[in-house]
Design a protein around this motif. Structure first.
Motif, mmCIF file in Angstrom:
data_model
loop_
_atom_site.group_PDB
_atom_site.id
_atom_site.type_symbol
_atom_site.label_atom_id
_atom_site.label_comp_id
_atom_site.label_asym_id
_atom_site.label_seq_id
_atom_site.Cartn_x
_atom_site.Cartn_y
_atom_site.Cartn_z
ATOM 1 N N ARG A 8 51.102 137.252 -4.545
ATOM 2 C CA ARG A 8 50.311 136.138 -4.019
ATOM 3 C C ARG A 8 49.055 135.902 -4.853
ATOM 4 O O ARG A 8 48.427 136.839 -5.316
ATOM 5 N N GLN A 9 48.691 134.651 -5.031
ATOM 6 C CA GLN A 9 47.497 134.279 -5.790
ATOM 7 C C GLN A 9 46.242 134.902 -5.193
ATOM 8 O O GLN A 9 45.307 135.241 -5.920
ATOM 9 N N GLU A 10 46.210 135.078 -3.872
ATOM 10 C CA GLU A 10 45.046 135.660 -3.204
ATOM 11 C C GLU A 10 44.790 137.104 -3.641
ATOM 12 O O GLU A 10 43.685 137.612 -3.490
ATOM 13 N N CYS A 11 45.833 137.732 -4.192
ATOM 14 C CA CYS A 11 45.715 139.115 -4.671
ATOM 15 C C CYS A 11 45.288 139.165 -6.139
ATOM 16 O O CYS A 11 45.038 140.243 -6.662
ATOM 17 N N ASP A 18 37.187 136.158 -2.148
ATOM 18 C CA ASP A 18 38.184 136.178 -1.078
ATOM 19 C C ASP A 18 39.475 136.892 -1.479
ATOM 20 O O ASP A 18 40.571 136.490 -1.100
ATOM 21 N N TRP A 19 39.328 137.976 -2.261
ATOM 22 C CA TRP A 19 40.491 138.769 -2.652
ATOM 23 C C TRP A 19 41.165 139.339 -1.413
ATOM 24 O O TRP A 19 40.514 139.766 -0.468
ATOM 25 N N GLU A 20 42.498 139.305 -1.424
ATOM 26 C CA GLU A 20 43.275 139.885 -0.330
ATOM 27 C C GLU A 20 44.013 141.116 -0.820
ATOM 28 O O GLU A 20 44.541 141.144 -1.932
ATOM 29 N N GLN A 21 44.044 142.116 0.026
ATOM 30 C CA GLN A 21 44.738 143.368 -0.244
ATOM 31 C C GLN A 21 46.229 143.074 -0.495
ATOM 32 O O GLN A 21 46.857 142.342 0.266
ATOM 33 N N PRO A 22 46.798 143.617 -1.568
ATOM 34 C CA PRO A 22 48.234 143.410 -1.809
ATOM 35 C C PRO A 22 49.074 144.219 -0.826
ATOM 36 O O PRO A 22 48.635 145.233 -0.290
#
Length: 94
Positions: A8-11, A18-22
């Motif tokens: 996911r791009q957020e990762c 706004d990084w998201e945990q993979p």
């Protein structure tokens, strides 16, 4: 090589953007794309590798029993060819 898990791009953002945990499967995919085994990933990151082979911490991240630190994730992503995810390329001051 066939890759079935999409990262996911957020990762793939800087930690303060706004990084998201993979997920575990995303971590496994990045390790595989880097051409690492769990043991090689552990050595690359400078974390403890068991004498019998393998790396308990890597297994915990993949099993989602522990959160992967951003720094470890960023290094694995770099090794897997995702570039320097810790730098926001759209930021003119980067």
């Amino acid at each position: 090589m066939h890759h079935s898990t999409t990262i996911r791009q957020e990762c793939l953002r800087p930690a303060d953007d706004d990084w998201e945990q993979p997920t575990g499967p995303e971590i496994r995919e990045v390790i595989e794309r880097a051409g690492f085994t769990g043991s090689k990933a552990g050595k690359y990151l400078g974390i403890s590798v068991q004498e019998t082979g393998g790396c308990r911490q890597i297994r915990k991240w993949i099993a989602e029993d522990a959160r992967i630190p951003y720094s470890a994730w960023a290094l694995l992503c770099h090794a897997a060819g995702f570039g320097t995810i810790w730098i926001d390329e759209s930021d003119p001051d980067a």
